[in-house]
Write a protein that holds these residues in place. Sequence first.
Motif, mmCIF file in Angstrom:
data_model
loop_
_atom_site.group_PDB
_atom_site.id
_atom_site.type_symbol
_atom_site.label_atom_id
_atom_site.label_comp_id
_atom_site.label_asym_id
_atom_site.label_seq_id
_atom_site.Cartn_x
_atom_site.Cartn_y
_atom_site.Cartn_z
ATOM 1 N N GLY A 51 -36.682 48.627 29.677
ATOM 2 C CA GLY A 51 -36.444 49.546 31.178
ATOM 3 C C GLY A 51 -34.646 49.285 30.723
ATOM 4 N N ALA A 52 -34.880 47.733 31.787
ATOM 5 C CA ALA A 52 -33.133 47.522 31.118
ATOM 6 C C ALA A 52 -32.310 47.293 30.323
ATOM 7 N N VAL A 53 -32.770 46.880 29.012
ATOM 8 C CA VAL A 53 -32.371 46.880 27.807
ATOM 9 C C VAL A 53 -31.561 48.771 27.287
ATOM 10 N N VAL A 54 -32.608 49.397 27.622
ATOM 11 C CA VAL A 54 -32.563 50.891 27.204
ATOM 12 C C VAL A 54 -31.700 51.781 28.157
ATOM 13 N N GLY A 55 -31.297 51.104 30.073
ATOM 14 C CA GLY A 55 -30.494 51.319 31.156
ATOM 15 C C GLY A 55 -29.241 50.634 30.952
ATOM 16 N N ALA A 56 -29.258 49.333 30.028
ATOM 17 C CA ALA A 56 -28.128 48.682 29.816
ATOM 18 C C ALA A 56 -27.268 49.571 28.213
ATOM 19 N N VAL A 57 -27.858 50.040 27.036
ATOM 20 C CA VAL A 57 -27.756 50.756 26.472
ATOM 21 C C VAL A 57 -26.804 52.496 26.485
ATOM 22 N N ILE A 58 -27.599 52.620 27.084
ATOM 23 C CA ILE A 58 -26.894 54.036 28.368
ATOM 24 C C ILE A 58 -25.646 53.401 29.029
ATOM 25 N N LEU A 59 -25.504 52.940 29.526
ATOM 26 C CA LEU A 59 -24.081 52.111 29.910
ATOM 27 C C LEU A 59 -22.804 52.330 28.861
ATOM 28 N N LEU A 60 -23.706 51.426 28.241
ATOM 29 C CA LEU A 60 -22.441 51.223 26.952
ATOM 30 C C LEU A 60 -22.175 52.540 25.900
ATOM 31 N N LEU A 61 -22.961 52.801 26.145
ATOM 32 C CA LEU A 61 -22.996 54.495 25.519
ATOM 33 C C LEU A 61 -21.527 55.409 26.464
ATOM 34 N N ALA A 62 -21.812 55.450 27.445
ATOM 35 C CA ALA A 62 -20.967 55.633 28.397
ATOM 36 C C ALA A 62 -19.919 55.066 28.167
ATOM 37 N N TYR A 63 -19.963 53.819 28.644
ATOM 38 C CA TYR A 63 -18.077 53.136 28.675
ATOM 39 C C TYR A 63 -17.693 53.776 27.329
ATOM 40 N N HIS A 64 -18.650 53.494 26.196
ATOM 41 C CA HIS A 64 -17.790 53.871 24.912
ATOM 42 C C HIS A 64 -16.863 55.037 24.633
ATOM 43 N N LEU A 65 -18.024 55.952 25.405
ATOM 44 C CA LEU A 65 -16.850 57.565 26.274
ATOM 45 C C LEU A 65 -15.907 58.061 26.436
ATOM 46 N N ILE A 66 -15.952 56.927 27.465
ATOM 47 C CA ILE A 66 -15.049 57.005 28.293
ATOM 48 C C ILE A 66 -13.773 56.273 28.341
ATOM 49 N N SER A 67 -14.288 55.101 27.214
ATOM 50 C CA SER A 67 -12.835 54.192 26.723
ATOM 51 C C SER A 67 -12.552 54.895 26.241
ATOM 52 N N LYS A 68 -12.816 55.744 24.808
ATOM 53 C CA LYS A 68 -12.566 55.778 23.561
ATOM 54 C C LYS A 68 -11.568 57.411 23.968
ATOM 55 N N LYS A 69 -12.012 58.405 24.865
ATOM 56 C CA LYS A 69 -11.176 59.241 25.712
ATOM 57 C C LYS A 69 -9.830 58.877 26.548
ATOM 58 N N SER A 70 -9.789 58.171 26.578
ATOM 59 C CA SER A 70 -8.205 57.093 27.344
ATOM 60 C C SER A 70 -7.433 56.643 26.490
#
Length: 82
Positions: A63-82
């Motif tokens: 669950g921690a790995v899945v949550g971290a993957v979700i956080l990383l994907l969100a990070y990539h989406l946010i940093s790509k738009k900036s």
Amino acid sequence: MHLIWTILIGFVAGLVARAITPGNGPSGFFLTAALGIGGALAATFLGQALHWYRPGQSAGFIGAVVGAVILLLAYHLISKKS
């Protein structure tokens, strides 16, 4: 001692999540550990909201790995738009 284990398991979960998720993400021991710990917290809150876990029960390593993957994907989406 519990805090040390939490940080170490969070670090390992963050390493696994960084290996699974393509692209450059946050690096370094503290950011990777924070990613894993944040992933575990996100998975715990999401699991409790969906009634997968009882109150007081936490997500495991997967669950921690899945949550971290979700956080990383969100990070990539946010940093790509900036």
